[in-house]
Scaffold this motif. Structure first.
Motif, PDB file in Angstrom:
ATOM      1  N   GLY A 199       0.817  -1.215   0.000  1.00 31.68           N
ATOM      2  CA  GLY A 199       0.000   0.000   0.000  1.00 31.68           C
ATOM      3  C   GLY A 199       0.849   1.263   0.000  1.00 31.68           C
ATOM      4  N   GLY A 200       0.252   2.346   0.483  1.00 32.06           N
ATOM      5  CA  GLY A 200       0.883   3.657   0.444  1.00 32.06           C
ATOM      6  C   GLY A 200       2.260   3.698   1.101  1.00 32.06           C
ATOM      7  N   HIS A 209      -4.242   5.378   5.585  1.00 32.17           N
ATOM      8  CA  HIS A 209      -5.535   5.188   6.250  1.00 32.17           C
ATOM      9  C   HIS A 209      -5.646   3.774   6.821  1.00 32.17           C
ATOM     10  CE1 HIS A 209      -7.406   2.775   3.056  1.00 32.17           C
ATOM     11  NE2 HIS A 209      -8.456   2.659   3.843  1.00 32.17           N
ATOM     12  N   ASP A 210      -4.752   2.902   6.376  1.00 33.55           N
ATOM     13  CA  ASP A 210      -4.761   1.537   6.897  1.00 33.55           C
ATOM     14  C   ASP A 210      -3.367   0.921   6.731  1.00 33.55           C
ATOM     15  OD1 ASP A 210      -4.417   1.010   4.223  1.00 33.55           O
ATOM     16  OD2 ASP A 210      -6.176  -0.260   4.007  1.00 33.55           O
ATOM     17  N   ASP A 212      -1.678  -2.362   4.929  1.00 34.04           N
ATOM     18  CA  ASP A 212      -1.945  -3.460   3.996  1.00 34.04           C
ATOM     19  C   ASP A 212      -0.803  -4.462   4.088  1.00 34.04           C
ATOM     20  OD1 ASP A 212      -4.264  -2.088   2.573  1.00 34.04           O
ATOM     21  OD2 ASP A 212      -2.658  -0.628   2.244  1.00 34.04           O
TER      22      ASP A 212
HETATM   23 MG    MG Z   1      -3.382   1.389   2.505  1.00 37.39          MG
END
Ligand code: MG
Ligand code: DCP
Length: 462
Positions: A199-200, A209-210, A212
């Motif tokens: 993810g990011g 935001h989370d 992964d």
């Molecule tokens: Mg993410």
């Protein structure tokens, strides 16, 4: 056209997977404005608005790849993704000339926009639900919590309960701590298991935001059944507040008949809300300096003696059948049984249950006073964590898909389809001309198969 595939000037190449798109770029003022328009279109919903949202996103993506700050319209006139969009052009021009866009300001000040934005921050609430709640005259989270006329899903109940936590950006450090916790459990269950932050964060973002996490094992097939075991182990140690497990739906036909722009892959996965102990994030040194070390394969997770005792003590979950499916159902049943009561009852009951749990299991943390000022009971923060399981043979494709960004995926998949007559997903690459799946061990190989120049994850922030 195939000429765009071999274009050497990548800044205005047709596909953003051909360009270098850094995280920190030179046109944030313009892209922030375009992203407000994108968000508004997303909130409005429907086919027409999702095309509009995509047009705004494409324009903003194109601007992110430019090597310097745009000062006048002539510099962007020939950008592929801005050329056709009158609306985008108008807003860009307005900002270049006036310093701001009154249209964008109006949207940001609009009650509907602000409210739907708050609502869609609730885990489990999409744009359609957000609009519906607004139409029901609800204007705040309190309104939603109090409203008797909506049947909240289990997700949404958790989303409301942990709204502030979940809407506080996750830091890179927190992501690493969560990765270590999950990796330690995975190692103990099956040595050699890899747990990778994607993810990011993998594109260089410092917050997200989370978290992964992509989970795999070098031996094909060993990953089967792993997710349930990892979840059970995490659950036993009270790390899981909420889980939504989705079974793998992968088969070879799936990749051949992939629907255009289908975003969801077919991996076995768990969307979860993770209980991250504040103790583990307050003291950065704790993970490395504590004396009592639990050695778990290659990964070590250090815990305080009291916490070790906690993990050994039977928990509510262990009194059940010991099957992770059951514990998941238990959570859901609990929530369902609450559906007859009103939202306030629900909160009170759940909180006192939590208090009981924590009393019996956890020792007060250093800032227990500050914690009690906040909500009285929790010494953990709620974090959104996605766990995705991939077989080794699909690992490179899964990694590329989960590194993202969303727009990078869209563009490289479009490119594969239009320029190479291939179907690319997070599971593999299918050559429609040769009617064959093309294996790849690394992301570099995938780029080679597609005749694309390699882009580092940090260059994929489109
Ligand atoms: Mg993410
Ligand atoms: N993804 C995708 N299409 C989607 C959702 C996700 O291709 N509709 C892929 C690309 C994303 C990655 O999965 O980069 C992770 O999804 P996230 O929603 O977590 O996105 P990020 O991690 O990039 O953003 P954030 O930092 O906000 O978590």
């Amino acid at each position: 056209s195939s000429s765009s595939a071999s274009k050497t000037c990548y800044q205005d190449a047709k596909y953003c997977c051909q360009r270098i798109t850094p995280l920190n770029h030179h046109n944030k003022k313009l892209t922030d404005a375009l992203e407000v328009l994108e968000k508004q279109a997303d909130f409005l919903g429907g086919d027409n608005n999702s095309s509009r949202a995509l047009a705004f996103r494409k324009a903003s993506t194109a601007l992110k790849a430019l090597p310097k700050t745009v000062r006048n319209m002539r510099e962007v006139e020939n950008l592929c993704d801005l050329k056709g969009g009158k609306h985008c052009k108008r807003v860009v021009q307005e900002i270049l000339e006036e310093g701001f866009s009154s249209e964008v300001e109006d949207i940001m000040n609009d009650e509907w926009f602000q409210t739907v934005k708050i609502f869609t921050g609730v885990f489990g609430c999409g744009a359609a639900t957000g609009r519906k709640w607004f139409d029901m005259k609800l204007r705040s989270l309190e309104d939603v919590r109090r409203c008797q006329d909506i049947n909240l899903t289990t997700e949404q109940k958790h989303g409301l309960k942990f709204y502030d936590d979940i809407n506080t950006p996750v830091t890179r450090h927190e992501a690493d701590v969560i990765q270590q916790i999950v990796a330690a459990e995975a190692q103990q269950i099956l040595p050699g298991t890899t747990v990778t932050v994607t993810g990011g964060f993998s594109r260089g973002k410092t917050t997200g935001h989370d978290v992964d996490l992509l989970i795999s094992h070098p031996e094909e097939g060993k990953e089967e059944g792993l997710l349930a075991q990892i979840l059970y182990a995490l659950h036993k140690k009270d790390f899981l507040e909420y889980t939504d497990v989705q079974n793998s739906s992968y088969n070879e036909a799936a990749i051949r008949q992939v629907k255009r722009n289908q975003v969801m892959d077919h991996f076995e996965r768990c969307f979860s809300i993770f209980r991250l102990p504040k103790r583990l994030i307050q003291d950065r040194s704790e993970l490395n300096t504590d004396q009592s070390t639990v050695k778990l394969g290659e990964n070590t997770l250090k815990m305080s003696p009291k916490d070790q005792a906690n993990t050994q003590r039977p928990t509510l979950a262990e009194e059940g059948s010991g099957d992770v499916e059951d514990t998941t159902n238990k959570t859901q049943n609990q929530d369902n049984s609450d559906e007859t009561g009103n939202a306030d009852d629900r909160n009170v009951r759940t909180q006192s249950q939590d208090a009981g749990l924590l009393d019996s299991k956890l020792t007060p943390c250093v800032d227990s006073e500050a914690t009690s000022l906040n909500d009285g009971v929790r010494d953990w923060v709620a974090r959104r964590v996605d766990l995705i399981i991939t077989p080794h043979s699909q690992y490179a494709y899964a990694l590329m898909g989960w590194i993202g960004s969303r727009m990078f995926n869209r563009s490289i998949r479009d490119y594969a389809n239009r320029e190479m007559n291939m179907t690319l997903t997070s599971h593999g690459l299918f050559d429609k001309t040769k009617n064959a799946l093309i294996p790849a061990k690394t992301q570099r190989e995938i780029f080679e198969h597609l005749k694309l120049q390699y882009r580092e994850p940090k260059e994929r922030n489109c």
